[in-house]
Design an enzyme around this catalytic site. Structure first.
Site, PDB file in Angstrom:
ATOM      1  N   HIS A   1     -20.030   3.567 -21.581  1.00  0.00           N
ATOM      2  CA  HIS A   1     -19.260   2.254 -21.814  1.00  0.00           C
ATOM      3  C   HIS A   1     -17.747   2.183 -22.341  1.00  0.00           C
ATOM      4  CE1 HIS A   1     -18.515  -1.624 -23.954  1.00  0.00           C
ATOM      5  NE2 HIS A   1     -18.517  -1.080 -25.164  1.00  0.00           N
TER       6      HIS A   1
ATOM      7  N   HIS B   1     -32.421   0.815 -31.555  1.00  0.00           N
ATOM      8  CA  HIS B   1     -31.607  -0.295 -32.714  1.00  0.00           C
ATOM      9  C   HIS B   1     -31.748   0.188 -34.097  1.00  0.00           C
ATOM     10  CE1 HIS B   1     -30.811  -4.205 -33.948  1.00  0.00           C
ATOM     11  NE2 HIS B   1     -30.987  -4.937 -32.618  1.00  0.00           N
TER      12      HIS B   1
ATOM     13  N   CYS C   1     -22.125  -5.754 -26.365  1.00  0.00           N
ATOM     14  CA  CYS C   1     -21.812  -4.759 -25.245  1.00  0.00           C
ATOM     15  C   CYS C   1     -22.881  -3.962 -24.517  1.00  0.00           C
ATOM     16  CB  CYS C   1     -20.634  -3.596 -25.542  1.00  0.00           C
ATOM     17  SG  CYS C   1     -19.269  -4.443 -26.277  1.00  0.00           S
TER      18      CYS C   1
ATOM     19  N   HIS D   1      -8.514   1.825 -18.660  1.00  0.00           N
ATOM     20  CA  HIS D   1      -7.063   1.628 -18.292  1.00  0.00           C
ATOM     21  C   HIS D   1      -6.717   0.262 -17.575  1.00  0.00           C
ATOM     22  CE1 HIS D   1      -3.042   2.518 -16.413  1.00  0.00           C
ATOM     23  NE2 HIS D   1      -2.738   2.894 -17.805  1.00  0.00           N
TER      24      HIS D   1
ATOM     25  N   HIS E   1     -23.625  12.342 -13.071  1.00  0.00           N
ATOM     26  CA  HIS E   1     -22.747  11.646 -13.550  1.00  0.00           C
ATOM     27  C   HIS E   1     -22.903  10.927 -14.860  1.00  0.00           C
ATOM     28  CE1 HIS E   1     -21.152  12.216  -9.363  1.00  0.00           C
ATOM     29  NE2 HIS E   1     -22.556  11.992  -8.915  1.00  0.00           N
TER      30      HIS E   1
ATOM     31  N   ASN F   1     -11.882  -3.196 -22.017  1.00  0.00           N
ATOM     32  CA  ASN F   1     -13.252  -3.362 -22.363  1.00  0.00           C
ATOM     33  C   ASN F   1     -14.062  -4.756 -22.083  1.00  0.00           C
ATOM     34  OD1 ASN F   1     -15.872  -3.539 -23.807  1.00  0.00           O
ATOM     35  ND2 ASN F   1     -15.070  -3.136 -25.862  1.00  0.00           N
TER      36      ASN F   1
END
Length: 465
Positions: free
Chosen positions: A344, A247, A168, A373, A340, A377
């Site tokens: 994710h 990472h 992702c 919603h 803002h 995802n």
């Protein structure tokens, strides 16, 4: 004396010339987003409550305990009834998908989104200099990037990067690749394609840690057009200010917290371990520790240092005095440098966790919650749906700063800061539904329709067919 005048002039002007050349070169190394497009599948692929129930009943490996688990997971997921699934699920073939199902899913996405973003920006396919494609769980031959090149007849000398397995967080990784190329060459167009293939990765077993992915992941994708052409600066939407990748793959507990694997019956799926929240928190903290000095004003960094010092001092004094001190930790105020937060949509728990760690308000979290919603995802492309919500709600004004935060298998936390280049307000993928958001309630109808499962007796329960 007259001879020294040119020498002095040279010594003064030459350094100024070098400084001017350096500044001028930096202007050609900026990374701008010219336009982006988020994919919205057709309405016949919406996963509503009724159809989701049918899909679950078709899985022959599920029993009452799995039904109860799925009911709780779906009710608490934050996902609504208008998300999109892969075609093979609607054909009833989720237990035996084909390779072509994954290819078709990708082709439907990129033929729609690339066409729209190029047409709207007035850039022809032959003008694209760099192509970066990230689809984590589909690796074919030819690659997805090669299929795009063939379909649009892109140039022979195009620079191509086909990324898999990054999860992702792959969008930010793709932007990082483009940014580094822009630092070495002028006047380029780059096209970033980000999506995920669900068709070949729909889990048909009964392992709870793996079936959870079916509740969260949905079909989606984004096409992002970037440039470093200074002549187009007035037309661009965003400018990249900084980017940081963290990472934790060297840590076993982070590496194994989300992996693709087979269960005991040989069903391939995506395993989400109980250690995932802790791994995500560690990666987030390390990432924010590094990026904070780059994006926050000095006054906030100094304030945080002073407050942290006094809190530690008071805790130390309290311990010596037998009072035990206080467990409250100092929080850095990211809103002093960020307007803002583009988060994710990994799930309701992910959004809630980031909100707590960054001390964000419901207004700050609204774009991520509404995206989860409406679209679920969508893996690496979810960030762009969240960004689209901000734009559709006319929140983005010239000079605003947007912090993107993403997580991915490995385990990774990647972030980047964008500056808004002009007032934005296009409806984009949210155009037909933005007025309905936020809804009065985010509750989905699963509990109302299937709540009776919680009252069933395991000894007498018969699996519905």
């Amino acid at each position: 004396m007259d001879v020294l005048v040119p020498v002095y002039a040279f010594l003064i002007l030459y350094p100024l010339f070098l400084l001017w050349r350096w500044v001028d070169a930096k202007r050609d190394q900026e990374c701008y987003i010219l336009d982006y497009e988020c994919y919205k599948p057709s309405d016949d692929r919406k996963l509503d409550t009724e159809f989701c129930g049918e899909v679950i009943k078709r899985n022959r490996h599920l029993g009452l305990h799995e039904y109860k688990f799925l009911l709780k997971a779906i009710v608490n997921s934050g996902i609504g009834e208008h998300t999109y699934g892969p075609r093979m699920v609607f054909d009833g073939r989720e237990e035996n998908p084909t390779y072509e199902d994954g290819i078709l899913e990708m082709e439907e996405f990129f033929k729609d989104s690339i066409e729209k973003v190029l047409t709207r920006s007035g850039v022809s396919p032959q003008e694209i200099d760099v192509l970066v494609v990230n689809v984590s769980m589909l690796a074919g031959m030819p690659s997805v990037s090669a299929r795009i090149i063939n379909h649009y007849k892109l140039r022979d000398d195009i620079k191509v990067y086909n990324i898999t397995g990054m999860g992702c967080s792959a969008s930010v990784i793709s932007i990082d690749i483009v940014q580094n190329i822009f630092k070495t060459q002028k006047n380029l167009y780059a096209l970033v394609i980000t999506s995920e293939s669900l068709s070949a990765n729909w889990y048909s077993g009964n392992e709870r840690s793996m079936i959870l992915a079916n509740c969260l992941f949905r079909v989606g994708g984004s096409a992002i057009l970037l440039t470093n052409k200074r002549a187009l600066k007035h037309r661009t939407m965003f400018k990249l200010k900084c980017l940081l990748r963290t990472h934790h793959g060297a840590r076993d507990e982070s590496y194994y917290c989300c992996v693709q694997k087979e269960d005991d019956r040989g069903h391939v799926g995506f395993h989400l371990d109980k250690t995932l929240p802790m791994a995500a928190t560690r990666a987030l903290v390390d990432n924010l520790r590094e990026i904070s000095p780059r994006i926050l004003p000095i006054r906030e960094l100094v304030r945080f240092m002073i407050v942290s010092f006094f809190k530690k001092w008071s805790q130390s004094s309290g311990s010596k005095g037998g009072g035990g001190g206080t467990t409250n930790r100092a929080l850095i105020n990211f809103k002093t440098g960020v307007d803002h937060f583009c988060i994710h949509t990994g799930g309701k728990a992910v959004i809630d966790g980031i909100g707590v760690n960054l001390d964000l308000s419901e207004y700050d979290l609204e774009p991520a919650r509404m995206t989860l919603h409406r679209f679920g995802n969508t893996s690496a492309s979810s960030l762009w749906y969240v960004l689209g919500y901000m734009e559709a709600k006319k929140r983005l004004n010239k000079g605003d700063r947007i912090l993107m935060l993403s997580f991915g298998a490995g385990f990774k936390c990647n972030s980047c800061l964008w500056e808004v280049m002009r007032d934005l307000g296009d409806g984009n993928v949210w155009r037909d539904c933005i007025d309905d958001y936020p809804p009065k309630t985010l509750a989905n109808p699963f509990m109302e329709k299937y709540g009776w499962i919680n009252d069933e007796d395991p000894n007498t329960f018969v699996v519905p067919r």
